[in-house]
Design a protein around this motif. Structure first.
Motif, PDB file in Angstrom:
ATOM      1  N   GLY A   1       0.779  -1.235   0.000  1.00  0.00           N
ATOM      2  CA  GLY A   1       0.000   0.000   0.000  1.00  0.00           C
ATOM      3  C   GLY A   1       0.804   1.275   0.000  1.00  0.00           C
ATOM      4  N   VAL A   2       2.112   1.200   0.277  1.00  0.00           N
ATOM      5  CA  VAL A   2       2.919   2.427   0.316  1.00  0.00           C
ATOM      6  C   VAL A   2       3.069   3.014  -1.086  1.00  0.00           C
ATOM      7  N   ILE A   3       3.327   2.161  -2.074  1.00  0.00           N
ATOM      8  CA  ILE A   3       3.424   2.594  -3.474  1.00  0.00           C
ATOM      9  C   ILE A   3       2.506   1.699  -4.291  1.00  0.00           C
ATOM     10  N   ASN A   4       1.582   2.314  -5.021  1.00  0.00           N
ATOM     11  CA  ASN A   4       0.624   1.596  -5.856  1.00  0.00           C
ATOM     12  C   ASN A   4       0.711   2.136  -7.280  1.00  0.00           C
ATOM     13  N   VAL A   5       0.425   1.300  -8.276  1.00  0.00           N
ATOM     14  CA  VAL A   5       0.483   1.713  -9.683  1.00  0.00           C
ATOM     15  C   VAL A   5      -0.785   1.245 -10.376  1.00  0.00           C
ATOM     16  N   ILE A   6      -1.490   2.189 -11.014  1.00  0.00           N
ATOM     17  CA  ILE A   6      -2.686   1.825 -11.775  1.00  0.00           C
ATOM     18  C   ILE A   6      -2.561   2.371 -13.199  1.00  0.00           C
ATOM     19  N   HIS A   7      -2.898   1.528 -14.164  1.00  0.00           N
ATOM     20  CA  HIS A   7      -2.745   1.865 -15.580  1.00  0.00           C
ATOM     21  C   HIS A   7      -4.056   2.372 -16.180  1.00  0.00           C
ATOM     22  N   GLY A   8      -3.913   3.055 -17.338  1.00  0.00           N
ATOM     23  CA  GLY A   8      -5.079   3.375 -18.146  1.00  0.00           C
ATOM     24  C   GLY A   8      -5.678   4.737 -17.856  1.00  0.00           C
ATOM     25  N   GLY A   9      -6.884   4.927 -18.364  1.00  0.00           N
ATOM     26  CA  GLY A   9      -7.512   6.251 -18.345  1.00  0.00           C
ATOM     27  C   GLY A   9      -8.269   6.554 -17.085  1.00  0.00           C
ATOM     28  N   CYS A  10      -7.581   6.599 -15.959  1.00  0.00           N
ATOM     29  CA  CYS A  10      -8.267   6.786 -14.681  1.00  0.00           C
ATOM     30  C   CYS A  10      -7.774   8.028 -13.946  1.00  0.00           C
TER      31      CYS A  10
END
Length: 494
Positions: free
Chosen positions: A197-206
């Motif tokens: 939870g310290v570093i999160n990565v989410i891809h795409g058009g969000c």
């Protein structure tokens, strides 16, 4: 690569089944990977993970938080070349620039790790001798980092490292053009052992959902002015959001009378055409004293003609492709604008075809001469490609006026042998990054990075990002056995 979101310490699929592809801009038929097109549900999950991790993470020793970065740096250094190859393949810049991107990212990790054992905060004298006053920094919470494609490795680390070492947690939303590199960053973060939870990565058009989320306290953005302006408006609507936006430039090199011609030409080539002109610090304007014009134009155009354009993994290539079809069309459109606005074309750039060029987005340099015109689009709008104007001036005063005659204020370079003239440029031009006898590119991580006017919000990235991701708090301690007040205020109750 089959990419996934990285949320709460695990690689997970998107809540939706939609995906998008990352393709090699030098060979458009080569798919480098598929990635989740994230939804608002994915944003909620990532922000919740960051929010949950925050309270524990901020209570860890700052030095211990830095040690996670040290472990990350060691892992990245071992794979420097492989990451560099991926950067160049996915965003199209030459391999030497890919290596520089990765080196800069590693430098940022090392720099921030090094600060953890340096002085942090201040002891400040109080009016009252029995009091000690302190300035301390407190993390803000969940940081949203939205990053561009042209520095897909360095810029995410510019934003992540200062944020987490100060006790914040992060949700990174990388560019849709370079998800492979972001996925690799997540893999190294995971291997370095950062708590979930310290570093999160989410891809795409969000990006919009991430910016608007009620639990994101800080928004860090690098990209276009249009998107940055929208982010600033959203942040202004919230009582607890703040943003630091770096939003491009219409940068210039100023070549004054008597300048070193070798430095002037080489610095201008580097500034105009490295990364195919697709840097926020690229120089789209070359402001030339008329006494320097003839020789400079001859040498600059001859050198621009010799630039090797091709596969970015070829060690001898200076310019790779531009990023995509939309970028190609925009650059061609601005080339036409220049012609329609009366420019004298010195080198007519175009889309390259034939041979190995047909499968990629390759553009050749476009160079023209044009007097400054406040109504000109090409002299005032960011093109983001190998498109450069040579603007003649007759004095340093005119050079300064021309430089400042844009809505941007990011990077400025002056080529001169006269230290007094260099100081005039330093004091009177409007910029965030200034250089003497150097290109407009080449920032280092221990210096602030940001601009004025439409180029930024006055909260630069890199070393000074700490001011965006922390609160300065005052802490005053009374050591006396009675209350003594500042400003002569009485502490007596009757």
């Amino acid at each position: 690569m089959k990419g996934k979101n990285y949320i709460n310490g695990a690689f997970v699929d998107s809540a939706s089944s939609e995906v998008f592809e990352s393709r090699n801009p030098a060979y458009c038929d080569e798919v480098l990977g598929t990635f989740p097109l994230s939804s608002a549900d994915d944003v909620n999950n990532a922000v919740l993970a960051a929010k949950t991790a925050y309270d524990t993470w901020r209570k860890i020793s700052r030095i211990r938080r830095g040690e996670y970065l040290d472990e990350l740096a060691q892992l990245l250094k071992k794979d420097r070349e492989a990451i560099s190859q991926l950067v160049s393949k996915e965003c199209g810049k030459g391999i030497a620039e890919g290596r520089a991107d990765v080196t800069e990212g590693i430098h940022m990790v090392q720099y921030i790790f090094g600060t953890t054992r340096m002085p942090h905060g201040d002891i400040i004298d109080s009016e009252i001798v029995e009091k000690d006053s302190f300035m301390r920094r407190r993390p803000k919470g969940v940081v949203a980092a939205i990053t561009p494609w042209n520095f897909p490795f360095a810029i995410p680390l510019w934003l992540i490292c200062p944020s987490v070492v100060e006790g914040n947690t992060v949700v990174l939303k990388p560019s849709r053009e370079t998800p492979c590199v972001a996925n690799k960053i997540a893999e190294y973060v995971h291997a370095a052992g950062f708590p979930p939870g310290v570093i999160n990565v989410i891809h795409g058009g969000c990006g919009d959902a991430l910016v608007r989320h009620s639990d994101t306290q800080v928004i860090l953005f690098t990209g276009s002015c249009e998107v940055g302006e929208g982010i600033k408006k959203i942040a202004a609507e919230s009582y607890n959001k703040m943003c630091a936006c770096e939003m491009g430039g219409k940068n210039a090199i100023i070549v004054l009378d008597g300048a070193n011609m070798e430095i002037a030409v080489n610095a201008s080539i580097l500034s105009a055409f490295k990364t195919s002109g697709q840097r926020c610090t690229s120089a789209g304007r070359l402001i030339l004293h008329v006494n320097m014009l003839e020789e400079f134009e001859k040498r600059f155009v001859e050198l621009a003609k010799r630039i090797k354009i091709g596969n970015p993994l070829d060690e001898e290539v200076f310019m790779g492709p531009v990023i995509n079809q939309a970028a190609t069309e925009k650059i061609l459109r601005y080339n036409d604008f220049a012609k329609n606005e009366g420019a004298e074309v010195l080198l007519d750039g175009s889309r390259l075809t034939g041979g190995g060029y047909d499968k990629g987005y390759f553009m050749s340099p476009f160079v023209y001469r044009m007097k400054n015109n406040p109504k000109s689009r090409v002299l005032h709008e960011e093109v983001f490609g190998p498109h450069v104007a040579i603007i003649p001036v007759e004095s340093i005063d005119e050079a300064i006026n021309v430089y400042n005659d844009t809505e941007y204020g990011l990077s400025c370079a002056v080529i001169t042998e006269d230290f007094r003239k260099a100081r005039r440029i330093r004091d009177d031009c409007e910029y965030g990054l200034g250089y003497v006898n150097l290109p407009t590119i080449g920032a280092e991580v221990h210096l602030p990075f940001g601009g004025l006017k439409k180029s930024g919000t006055g909260l630069p990235s890199a070393s000074t990002l700490i001011d965006a991701v922390t609160h300065r708090t005052a802490w005053t301690v009374n050591h006396d056995l009675e209350i003594k007040m500042a400003q002569g205020l009485s502490a007596k109750l009757s």
